[in-house]
Design an enzyme around this catalytic site. Structure first.
Site, PDB file in Angstrom:
ATOM      1  N   LYS A   1       3.750   2.342  16.938  1.00  0.00           N
ATOM      2  CA  LYS A   1       2.612   1.694  17.566  1.00  0.00           C
ATOM      3  C   LYS A   1       2.688   1.942  19.078  1.00  0.00           C
ATOM      4  CE  LYS A   1       2.300  -0.063  13.411  1.00  0.00           C
ATOM      5  NZ  LYS A   1       1.345   0.422  12.408  1.00  0.00           N
TER       6      LYS A   1
ATOM      7  N   ASP B   1       6.147   0.976   8.245  1.00  0.00           N
ATOM      8  CA  ASP B   1       4.869   0.776   8.947  1.00  0.00           C
ATOM      9  C   ASP B   1       4.813  -0.638   9.525  1.00  0.00           C
ATOM     10  OD1 ASP B   1       2.301   1.383   9.877  1.00  0.00           O
ATOM     11  OD2 ASP B   1       1.344   0.647   8.051  1.00  0.00           O
TER      12      ASP B   1
ATOM     13  N   ASP C   1      10.476  -6.758   2.094  1.00  0.00           N
ATOM     14  CA  ASP C   1       9.610  -7.606   2.925  1.00  0.00           C
ATOM     15  C   ASP C   1       9.785  -9.047   2.477  1.00  0.00           C
ATOM     16  OD1 ASP C   1       7.322  -8.822   4.327  1.00  0.00           O
ATOM     17  OD2 ASP C   1       6.612  -6.757   4.551  1.00  0.00           O
TER      18      ASP C   1
ATOM     19  N   GLY D   1       0.804  -1.225   0.000  1.00  0.00           N
ATOM     20  CA  GLY D   1       0.000   0.000   0.000  1.00  0.00           C
ATOM     21  C   GLY D   1       0.834   1.272   0.000  1.00  0.00           C
TER      22      GLY D   1
END
Length: 346
Positions: free
Chosen positions: A295, A266, A230, A214
């Protein structure tokens, strides 16, 4: 109608009222202002009663947990259902003219039920304001009418030159091409910290923890050349149709072959670990700008965020003494804040 000598309203995500109240207390004290917050759990806003000093600088700099912040001029109670505008009119004449009209409510279930009422109210109020010369584009103040319900609320104003979304909410539409809803989070962050269009001076980027893509998609559609890191797979269309290169690797151990302009991250991990990773990227010169999410724990969210931001600023002080650090609890954030660090700042 009751007047306010020194009252401010700050909107926030419901459930974060205590975090915003603590931030207001700290920030106002830094500015030499004193007062106290008035909160109600789950209300979606905080009222700041200012007793001494001037917190107006917060209108310019903004708050991490506040979506908007502006001074109130009056409160209204028991508006007559047949003539609400008539009851408000004397105060509107006193405060006008205005550049635009914001009709606002808290981001709660009860607040959202006011949306239909406010659409009708706008259709009645805006033409009347324009006809009276109280609503015109060259005015230097914006009008806020905040409704607790259809008969009770507050009247506020904010400088027209400070960009604010109505209700403190940046509402965005998710493209069907986006690999995930997280694309909205990055879009909102860039609007908040940079503005519309391609971020100036940024051409290459690394997306750590990229899957399903995204954030990489959002950067690529702005024209940046992106490397997505990733072990998970990225959306096939992202690799076929955009300038995105996929590298299978771990966000915390992978290193770039050459420096890039921007690193974004993220990942779901302990916030201190993510902040340390971003600090290392900037200290080592692997990237000049970083955009990432922290977070937050369920308890002490504001205190934890302040500790991490202060630690980050202290760590960058030697090599990047002028680094710009901004943070916000965005509409598309949940239990996290989004941070922008630009070491190019003079």
């Amino acid at each position: 109608m009751s007047s306010h000598e020194e009252m401010f309203l700050a909107l926030c995500r419901p459930g974060f009222e205590s975090d915003l109240a603590a931030e207001l207390s700290d920030r106002c004290a830094e500015l030499g202002a004193s007062g106290y917050p008035r909160t109600s759990d789950g209300s979606g806003y905080v009222l700041w009663n200012n007793l001494q000093g001037d917190p107006d600088a917060l209108l310019q700099t903004g708050l991490v947990f506040g979506r908007s912040f502006y001074p109130l001029t009056a409160s209204f109670e028991d508006l007559p259902e047949q003539d609400r505008i008539g009851a408000l009119w004397p105060e509107l004449q006193l405060q006008g003219p205005f550049s635009e009209l914001f009709l606002e409510h808290a981001d709660t279930n009860a607040g959202r039920e006011l949306a239909g009422f406010l659409r009708g109210f706008r259709k009645a109020l805006e033409p009347k304001l324009r006809k009276a010369g109280l609503l015109r584009g060259n005015a230097d103040r914006r009008l806020h009418l905040f409704f607790d319900d259809s008969r009770h609320g507050h009247i506020g104003v904010s400088p027209a030159g400070i960009p604010l979304p109505e209700g403190g909410l940046t509402r965005l539409r998710l493209s069907p091409e986006a690999p995930s809803r997280s694309a909205l989070k990055l879009e909102e962050a860039l609007l908040r910290f940079v503005g519309r269009g391609k971020p100036p001076g940024l051409h290459t980027a690394v997306d750590l923890g990229a899957a399903p893509g995204g954030w990489s998609w959002q950067l690529a559609r702005l024209g940046l050349k992106v490397t997505g890191v990733d072990h998970g797979k990225l959306a096939p269309a992202l690799l076929d149709e955009y300038p995105v290169r996929h590298v299978s690797g771990d966000a915390f151990t992978w290193r770039p072959e050459r420096p890039v302009d921007l690193v974004v991250c993220d990942v779901v991990d302990k916030p201190a670990r993510t902040a340390a990773l971003m600090q290392k990227w900037l200290e080592q010169g692997w990237a000049r700008v970083a955009l990432f999410n922290l977070k937050l724990p369920m308890a002490r969210r504001y205190r934890e965020s302040q500790t991490l931001l202060e630690r980050l600023a202290g760590g960058l002080e030697r090599q990047h003494p002028g680094a710009l650090i901004q943070a916000a609890h965005l509409y598309h954030d949940r239990e996290e804040i989004t941070v922008w660090v630009d070491t190019r700042a003079p």
